[in-house]
Scaffold this active site. Structure first.
Site, mmCIF file in Angstrom:
data_model
loop_
_atom_site.group_PDB
_atom_site.id
_atom_site.type_symbol
_atom_site.label_atom_id
_atom_site.label_comp_id
_atom_site.label_asym_id
_atom_site.label_seq_id
_atom_site.Cartn_x
_atom_site.Cartn_y
_atom_site.Cartn_z
ATOM 1 N N LYS A 129 0.867 -1.195 0.000
ATOM 2 C CA LYS A 129 0.000 0.000 0.000
ATOM 3 C C LYS A 129 0.890 1.227 0.000
ATOM 4 O O LYS A 129 2.025 1.180 0.487
ATOM 5 C CB LYS A 129 -0.873 0.016 1.263
ATOM 6 C CG LYS A 129 -2.129 0.856 1.130
ATOM 7 C CD LYS A 129 -3.245 0.067 0.489
ATOM 8 C CE LYS A 129 -4.446 0.906 0.167
ATOM 9 N NZ LYS A 129 -5.582 0.090 -0.265
ATOM 10 N N ASP A 169 -7.058 4.284 -4.519
ATOM 11 C CA ASP A 169 -7.708 4.147 -3.216
ATOM 12 C C ASP A 169 -8.318 5.528 -2.964
ATOM 13 O O ASP A 169 -8.560 6.290 -3.921
ATOM 14 C CB ASP A 169 -6.700 3.728 -2.125
ATOM 15 C CG ASP A 169 -7.372 3.253 -0.838
ATOM 16 O OD1 ASP A 169 -7.845 2.114 -0.776
ATOM 17 O OD2 ASP A 169 -7.463 4.046 0.132
#
Ligand code: NDP
Ligand code: 2IT
Length: 448
Positions: A129, A169
């Site tokens: 991430k 995201d």
């Protein structure tokens, strides 16, 4: 205290000590460890090989300065990150988040969760991430472009189609992925599937935009069907109004449910008449084109009202949190249950706090944790990677079918590992099913 509880406590003390102040990361690890320690109690090899201990430590963390110039000519500084968590079963894979709340704790929690989620999809993807504390809100397209280009000047050397494949995201959608991909291609002089969520003109996949929201609703439908029930005629509260929320609403409508709330960081709208296709088209224009506030929805439609705070006080049978982490606390979880909520499917990552999860679990409602419920997005990202590698494009109906099948299979895996006396503990099921594949790969590698 049992031996298992003692091991768990010692493990968590270690995690907290090594990662001081990283509350979101502690929370994510604790939620997983609480179900894994009982599972491995009679499997000493996982203890001996320190598997969970090693899974709770990212392979590496990259942090870098991102300078950019705003439209007034001021030089601005942001911090960029990529957390490469675990590549035991495939290249690092996971989104980029641009939001002022981004810090190492948030990205470590997301990278840790992603490792389990990606394992659940059945596709060969590790967990990672990244992102930045950059706030795209109120910035012009040119400012966002300059930021993305500067971010990629550093990020490009850490990623690659077989190394680490970022995606979107919060705050990173089609616009940002376009700017990021354009800059990667320019620096590297290579056209490869190094990012997913790309535009259809340059290697994107059909259904990727819709996949997370659709998948979250499919998961709910699978849980209901196992109980001989369906979404038909049910009132549904959705939070958020971004990518995940939008397509969750669309799929609930397809399956005959009625969505009565949406939200953003300024508050929520309640529309008892339901958010139909025309209202959803207005929302898409409001949020994706004009980038406005959710209150405008209530200004536009007489049936709707705007309120400050979060939507969980509105009576519903199904809740789909699709905004951000820790958006349902214990009190809100109790309110949902007291108002007749029978199912929660998490479109956002870790939207329910630990005490809220306990509340849902004790009430034995259908509770689908994010790593299972929102895995449809990254699953279609995995299919985008396959299409890019083979230089082919699959059709929309094929991808729709693959998404539906993937969500069905994830549901089955949760049942396999989480069922006891007819009741399914989806939290334990998702954690254990996600763990086993990564853990067994790590066992094969020895001490790595
Ligand atoms: P978007 O940026 O498209 O939308 C985010 C939405 O959540 C907006 O409505 C935003 O409101 C709201 N929001 C964000 N932060 C907060 C906050 N701190 N408090 C209240 N509301 C907030 O993001 P996505 O829809 O892509 O992501 C939503 C969630 O889903 C995240 O948890 C993400 O990690 C998760 N997710 C996303 C996937 C994807 O494919 N995009 C895949 C799997 C999970 P505002 O506009 O006011 O900021
Ligand atoms: O949390 C997530 O699964 C995502 N933001 C999507 C990641 C991806 O690589 O598609």
């Amino acid at each position: 205290m049992s031996k298992t509880e003692e091991y768990l406590q010692r493990f968590m003390n270690g995690v907290i000590k090594r990662n001081p102040g990283e509350l979101e990361f502690h929370q994510a690890v604790s939620e997983v460890a609480g179900t894994i320690f009982p599972y491995i109690a009679d499997k000493p090899i996982y203890h001996k090989m320190q598997i969970l201990e090693r899974m709770a430590e990212p392979d590496r963390v990259v942090m870098f300065r991102v300078p950019w110039t705003d439209d007034k000519g001021n030089i601005r500084n942001q911090r960029g990150y990529r957390v490469q968590f675990n590549n035991s079963i495939g290249p690092y894979k996971g989104g980029l988040r641009f939001h002022p709340s981004v810090n190492l704790s948030v990205l470590k929690f997301l990278g840790f969760e992603q490792t389990f989620k990606n394992s659940l999809t059945g596709l060969p993807m590790g967990g990672g991430k990244g992102g930045s504390d950059f706030n795209p809100k109120g910035k012009t397209d040119n400012e966002v472009m300059r930021f993305c280009q500067s971010f990629m000047i550093e990020l490009h050397r850490h990623i690659g189609e077989d190394t680490d494949v970022p995606a979107g995201d919060i705050g990173v959608g089609a616009r940002e992925i376009g700017y990021l991909f354009g800059q990667y291609k320019r620096i590297e002089n290579r056209f490869v599937g190094v990012l997913t969520g790309k535009g259809m003109e340059f290697g994107g996949s059909k259904i990727r935009t819709e996949a997370t929201g659709y998948g979250t609703v499919y998961f709910m439908q699978n849980m209901l069907q196992r109980n001989g029930d369906s979404l038909e005629g049910k009132n549904v509260c959705v939070s958020g109004s971004g990518n995940v929320a939008t397509y969750a609403v669309e799929k609930v409508n397809h399956l005959g449910g009625k969505v009565i709330t949406l939200s953003d960081s300024s508050g929520f709208v309640h529309d008892p008449d339901g958010i139909d296709a025309d209202k959803l088209a207005f929302l898409i224009d409001l949020k994706q084109v004009r980038r406005g506030r959710i209150k405008e929805y209530a200004d536009e439609f007489n049936s709707a009202s705007f309120h400050e705070g979060r939507p969980w006080g509105v009576s519903c049978e199904i809740a789909l949190p699709c905004a951000t982490q820790n958006e349902i606390n214990e009190e809100e979880a109790k309110t949902l249950i007291n108002n007749g909520c029978i199912g929660v499917s998490e479109g956002a990552n870790m939207p329910t706090g630990l005490a809220g999860i306990d509340t849902f679990q004790e009430a034995r409602i259908l509770y689908a944790p994010s790593k299972a419920a929102n895995a449809g997005g990254v699953a279609v990202s995995g299919l985008e990677m396959s299409q890019n590698s083979a230089r082919i494009t699959w059709k929309e109906d094929e991808l729709e079918k693959l998404l539906e099948t993937t969500m069905f299979n994830i549901h089955q895996s949760c049942v396999e590992y989480g069922e006891c006396d007819g009741h399914v503990d989806y939290l334990a099921g998702a954690n254990i099913a996600g763990f086993v594949k990564v853990a067994d790969a790590m066992l094969s590698f020895g001490h790595t």
